[in-house]
Design a protein around this motif. Sequence first.
Motif, short mmCIF file in Angstrom:
data_model
loop_
_atom_site.label_atom_id
_atom_site.label_comp_id
_atom_site.label_asym_id
_atom_site.label_seq_id
_atom_site.Cartn_x
_atom_site.Cartn_y
_atom_site.Cartn_z
N UNK A 70 -18.27 -24.32 100.96
CA UNK A 70 -17.29 -24.80 99.99
C UNK A 70 -17.98 -25.63 98.92
N UNK A 71 -17.57 -25.39 97.69
CA UNK A 71 -17.99 -26.22 96.57
C UNK A 71 -16.73 -26.91 96.07
N UNK A 119 -17.74 -23.80 84.19
CA UNK A 119 -18.27 -22.44 84.33
C UNK A 119 -19.62 -22.40 85.03
N UNK A 120 -20.62 -23.20 84.62
CA UNK A 120 -21.91 -23.12 85.32
C UNK A 120 -21.82 -23.56 86.79
N UNK A 125 -22.05 -21.67 92.35
CA UNK A 125 -21.46 -21.61 93.69
C UNK A 125 -21.28 -20.15 94.12
N UNK A 126 -20.82 -19.31 93.23
CA UNK A 126 -20.64 -17.89 93.55
C UNK A 126 -21.97 -17.20 93.78
N UNK A 127 -22.97 -17.54 92.99
CA UNK A 127 -24.30 -16.94 93.15
C UNK A 127 -24.88 -17.31 94.52
N UNK A 128 -24.67 -18.54 94.96
CA UNK A 128 -25.17 -18.96 96.27
C UNK A 128 -24.50 -18.21 97.39
N UNK A 129 -23.28 -17.76 97.20
CA UNK A 129 -22.54 -17.04 98.24
C UNK A 129 -23.00 -15.58 98.36
#
Length: 131
Positions: A70-71, A119-120, A125-129
Amino acid sequence: MATYRSPIEFELRFGGPPVREADRFRFPIEDYLFARGDDYVQKYRAETFLALSESIDLHQMDATLVRTPATLIAVREDQLVPFNDMQGLAARLNGPRQLIEINSIFGHDAFLKEGAALTPIIKQALAEQTT
């Protein structure tokens, strides 16, 4: 309505003195509140807000059961979801988590108004997932 934004923004926008009109005073924020009310009346039925309010009141979640990454993004000036509440939620989550703090005069509405700042964070967070 006045707690969706920060006191700083409201002071900047509506900090002027009240104006005497006939038999009463009119505060600068009143025009804003009446305009927002008129917008809602035109767009939504009252039952919609009753259902939303009830669903929020009835919703329960045990954060200790959340094990997914979770972020969390906390806005320091948010009066509806205070920073301390976000810290508490982060502490109760059982999965990997990060709590990111931003400042915004837009308070709770930062998620609508701070696209450049958010946005960044969301992309990261999405890239880490996906890795």
